[in-house]
Scaffold this active site. Structure first.
Site, PDB file in Angstrom:
ATOM      1  N   GLU A 210      96.102 126.356 -19.429  1.00  0.00           N
ATOM      2  CA  GLU A 210      97.377 126.884 -19.931  1.00  0.00           C
ATOM      3  C   GLU A 210      97.622 128.330 -19.472  1.00  0.00           C
ATOM      4  OE1 GLU A 210      97.647 125.899 -24.121  1.00  0.00           O
ATOM      5  OE2 GLU A 210      97.858 123.772 -23.611  1.00  0.00           O
ATOM      6  N   GLU A 307      95.794 117.169 -20.942  1.00  0.00           N
ATOM      7  CA  GLU A 307      95.597 117.513 -22.355  1.00  0.00           C
ATOM      8  C   GLU A 307      96.802 117.131 -23.189  1.00  0.00           C
ATOM      9  OE1 GLU A 307      94.142 121.487 -23.463  1.00  0.00           O
ATOM     10  OE2 GLU A 307      95.363 121.309 -25.266  1.00  0.00           O
TER      11      GLU A 307
END
Length: 459
Positions: A210, A307
Site C-alpha cells: 500500500e 489483499e
C-alpha cells in the site's frame, strides 16, 4: 440375434452450495442433469474454447498473527487445520497461493523490521539483518504448508523499510531515503536468500505494501510511482536480472483499484518496465474493473489480487458471503487476475493479535484462543468454492456476463473438467440455465448464496 442397446446415463453436474449464515456450508447437493433444455432469462453460456488466463491459485496471507495462532495450536490440531487449508484430499480446500510480510504489519504483536539497529544507526552492509523474529512461527507454519502443498506459491511484501533507511527515521509513516535505495534493494534480496535457506522459495516480491498510504499507528511507507520507478529501474531490477531465472518475480503497486494511474506510472517508465512482471491490487477502494485497462495497456504484465480482508464494516456487513465471492473470486478473475489472496489466514476471537491498524478484521478462519475452537468465515467459503475445485494450471474460459444479481466465472481444469462458480446476490432465489455446447441444465440458487458446479466435457 440383436443385442439390446444400453441407454446412456445422462450427463450430470456436481453441485456444492454455501448459503448466507452457513446453513449450507460447501455442502454437496443433488446433481444437476444436462439435457435439451431451453435458455432461461438468466442464462449462463460457457465457452470452453475461449481460453483466458492460466490460474496460479487462491489463498491468504500467513501474517505474523496468523502464524502465531496456528503455531500455538496443539500439534494434532495444527496439523489437521493446515491439511484442511492446504491439502486436496478429503475435506482439504487446496489453497495454493500465500503472502508473507517482510517485517511487521499491523497484524504483528510488535513493530519491527529485519534490520533494526541500536539508535537507528545506518547499516548499509546489513550486518544486523536477521529473520530471527520469524523463526518461531512464520517459518515453521509456511514450511508445513509447503510440505502439504509443494505447489504453493509464496509472495512477500514489506510494510516499511528499516527506520535507518527512511526520511523520518521511524517505522511509522515517512518515505524511503533515496540514499538508501541500494541498501533497501539488497535488504529485500537478503530476505529472499534467508528464506531460501529455510526451504521457502519466495516466488514473487512487491517493493511496498500500500505505497499510497501512511498509516498512523503501524509500519508503513509512502512510495509513489516516480520513486518506485527509480528504485526498480536503477536498483532492485538490475539485481533481480543478475540472478536470472532464479530471481523472484516482481509485482508493482500492491494497493487499491481506485488509482490505476499509479501502476501505469511505473509501467510507462522505460527503465522500470522490463523488470516488472505483474500488477498487484487490493480491494479497499474502487472496483475490480480497474484491472483490465491496465492489463490491456500492458498485456505482458500479469494481474493479481493480493489483499482483501473480511471484517465487520460496510459494505461487508450487509454484502457478506456473496459480496466477497463476487468481487474477489468472480469479478477480479473475470478482470484478468491469475491469483486471489485474502488478508489474514487466521485471527483470534477478538480479531487479533495486532499492534495498530484494523480492529474489526476477521481471518479466513478464526481461532478461539480460549479453547482452540475454529470458525470458518465467509472468506473461507468464498475461497474454498474456487480453490478446492480449480487447481493451479486451470484456465479461465469465456462465460456470460452478470444478469439480475447472478454472477459467474468459468474454468477448464488441466484434466479437461469444467468448473463454474456462481453467486446469487439477490435476497430471493434465482433460477438460471447453464449451457455448454448443445446441452444445458437449470438450477435454482437460494437468495444470498454461492455454488460451484463441476462436470466433464461431452464425449
Amino acid at each position: 440375434m440383436s443385442l439390446p442397446v444400453l441407454a446412456q446415463s445422462p450427463r450430470k453436474a456436481q453441485v456444492w452450495l454455501t448459503t448466507h449464515g452457513h446453513q449450507y456450508a460447501l455442502s454437496p447437493m443433488a446433481p444437476a442433469v444436462f439435457g435439451a433444455r431451453e435458455a432461461l432469462p438468466i442464462a449462463i453460456e460457457v465457452d470452453a474454447t475461449d481460453t483466458r488466463q492460466a490460474m496460479v491459485g487462491f489463498g491468504a496471507s500467513i501474517t505474523d498473527a496468523s502464524a502465531y495462532l496456528i503455531q500455538g495450536l496443539a500439534p494434532d490440531a495444527r496439523a489437521k487445520l493446515l491439511e484442511e487449508l492446504f491439502g486436496r484430499q478429503g475435506d482439504g480446500i487446496g489453497l495454493s497461493f500465500a503472502r508473507l510480510t517482510i517485517g511487521a504489519s499491523d497484524f504483528s504483536r510488535s513493530h519491527y523490521t529485519l534490520d533494526d539497529t541500536p539508535g537507528n544507526a545506518p547499516d548499509p552492509q546489513l550486518t544486523h539483518f536477521s529473520i530471527a523474529p520469524n523463526l518461531a512461527d512464520v517459518v515453521p507454519v509456511t514450511k508445513a504448508a509447503l510440505a502439504i502443498n509443494p505447489q504453493l506459491k509464496v509472495m512477500a511484501s514489506p510494510w516499511s523499510a528499516p527506520a535507518w533507511m527512511k526520511s523520518n527515521r521511524n517505522l511509522i509513516q515517512g518515505t524511503l531515503d533515496p540514499a538508501a535505495y541500494d541498501a533497501f534493494a539488497r535488504y529485500l534480496l537478503e530476505y529472499v536468500d534467508a528464506y531460501a535457506e529455510q526451504g521457502i522459495l519466495i516466488w514473487a516480491l512487491t517493493v511496498q505494501n500500500e505505497p499510497d498510504f501512511e498509516p498512523k499507528d503501524y509500519p508503513g511507507m509512502r512510495f509513489n510511482a516516480p520513486a518506485r520507478a527509480r528504485f526498480i529501474g536503477g536498483h532492485l531490477g538490475p539485481l533481480l536480472a543478475a540472478r536470472g531465472s532464479s530471481a523472484p518475480l516482481l509485482f508493482d503497486w500492491d494497493h487499491n483499484w481506485n488509482k490505476p494511474h499509479e501502476p501505469l506510472g511505473v509501467l510507462n517508465d522505460a527503465k522500470a518496465n522490463p523488470f516488472v512482471n505483474a500488477v498487484a491490487w487490493h480491494c479497499y477502494g474502487g472496483t475490480p474493473d480497474a484491472q483490465s485497462p491496465v492489463h490491456a495497456a500492458f498485456p505482458d504484465k500479469d494481474v493479481y489480487m493480493t489483499e482483501c480482508s473480511g471484517g465487520d464494516w460496510e459494505p461487508l456487513r450487509s454484502g457478506g458471503l456473496t459480496l466477497q465471492a463476487r468481487r474477489l473470486i468472480i469479478e477480479s478473475v473475470r478482470h484478468d487476475a491469475r491469483g486471489v489472496l485474502f488478508w489474514n489466514l487466521a485471527l483470534d476471537q477478538d480479531g487479533g493479535p495486532h499492534a495498530g491498524g484494523c480492529d474489526t478484521c476477521r481471518g479466513v478462519v478464526d481461532i478461539d484462543t480460549r479453547d482452540g475452537a475454529l470458525t470458518r468465515t465467509d472468506e473461507y467459503y468464498a475461497l474454498a468454492h474456487a480453490s478446492r475445485f480449480v487447481p493451479p494450471g486451470a484456465h479461465r474460459v469465456g462465460s456470460s456476463e452478470e444478469v439480475d444479481g447472478v454472477d459467474n466465472v468459468a474454468f477448464v481444469n488441466p484434466d479437461g473438467g469444467r468448473v463454474l462458480v456462481v453467486t446469487n446476490s439477490a435476497p430471493v432465489p434465482r433460477t438460471f440455465s447453464v449451457r455448454e455446447g448443445d446441452s444445458a441444465f437449470h438450477y435454482t440458487l437460494p437468495g444470498k448464496s454461492l455454488a460451484t458446479f463441476t462436470w466433464s466435457p461431452a464425449p
